[in-house]
Design an enzyme around this catalytic site. Sequence first.
Site: not given
Length: 359
Positions: A90, A205, A228-229, A304, A347
């Site tokens: 996607e 990322s 991405s922490l 989300n 996300c």
Amino acid sequence: MPTHKKIIQDLTKEELAEKIKPAFRSKQIYDWIYHKYAASFEEMKNLPKAMREELDAEYTLAPLKTVTVQDSMDGSRKYLFELHDGHTVEAVLLLMRDKEYHEDGSVKHQERYTVCISSQVGCKVGCAFCLTAKGGFMRNLTAGEIVEQLRMIKKDNDIAANRRVNIVFMGMGEPLDNLEAVAKSVKIFAEEEGMAIAPHRQTISTSGLSSKIEKLGKMELGVNLAISLHAVDDELRQQLMPINKAYNIESIITAVKNFPVNDRKRVMFEYLVIKDVNDDISAAKKLLSLLDGIKAKVNLIYFNPYGGTEFKRPSEADMKKFQEYLTKRGLHCTIRESKGLDISAACGQLREQELEGEI
């Protein structure tokens, strides 16, 4: 959509020029691919028929097939693409609206596109909050399959070749786990005679593969780096992101400090805020301390929700408190506006779809 042909989008401009002679022919082909969005070699009428037939025998111009397109109320569009082997990935087109405030009191509205693209079919990292991880890992994408996502989206939306577009490698997969193909796609995107998307408009990322961050830095591609922490201590981060066992926070911070960043840029730290997990002020304090001495900016992201998850979305008030704590102490911090929630394009919501029964 079986094919054993090579993907012509896998080739850089230089590689294409080596294979196609004379040189002006390779430039014509490049123009057809990236400016005219050709779907077949037969369309390239300014090439000799024999050359078109030779190209068609060896290469494909269509390594991806659009299966579905979903439109969000906010203007986002999510694409499901089928690959030649039946797997799917996607990608998401995000329409961003900016406001420019002028001294005379006028406001100028500008629209820009950001395309979120995938680098793998599935993902190995296995983050607890990410839907992509639920389907496991299938394979890496080639540079051409990465590039084709953007080419097809630009064509479908009639986006001019010279229109400003930003790219974020934030779709399915861990980009640094497929570093060679991702790095090659960055170069192809940046080709001035192609899409001409400068590296500073491209963001990679990563979940924090520190050794690969160092390798990426040595490549000197000029791209933006996003980490991405999502947690400020190893215990919680390992629960959320099992990869932390191999690449802990200390190793990530060390790699980031050595990553080349120009004077006008900062390394972005993405922090997914989950209600009652990592959303309190004590976490903000630790984050501030952790990033001390780094040219950093923090991007707070609402979790989300999706079906079957136990995690919850934080309140707007808690998000603002977290942000205000950081900004008042000099750390640049923004809250990312969630896009595409109504079509599961936000996300952490992308995943490979089964072509029968799920779409």
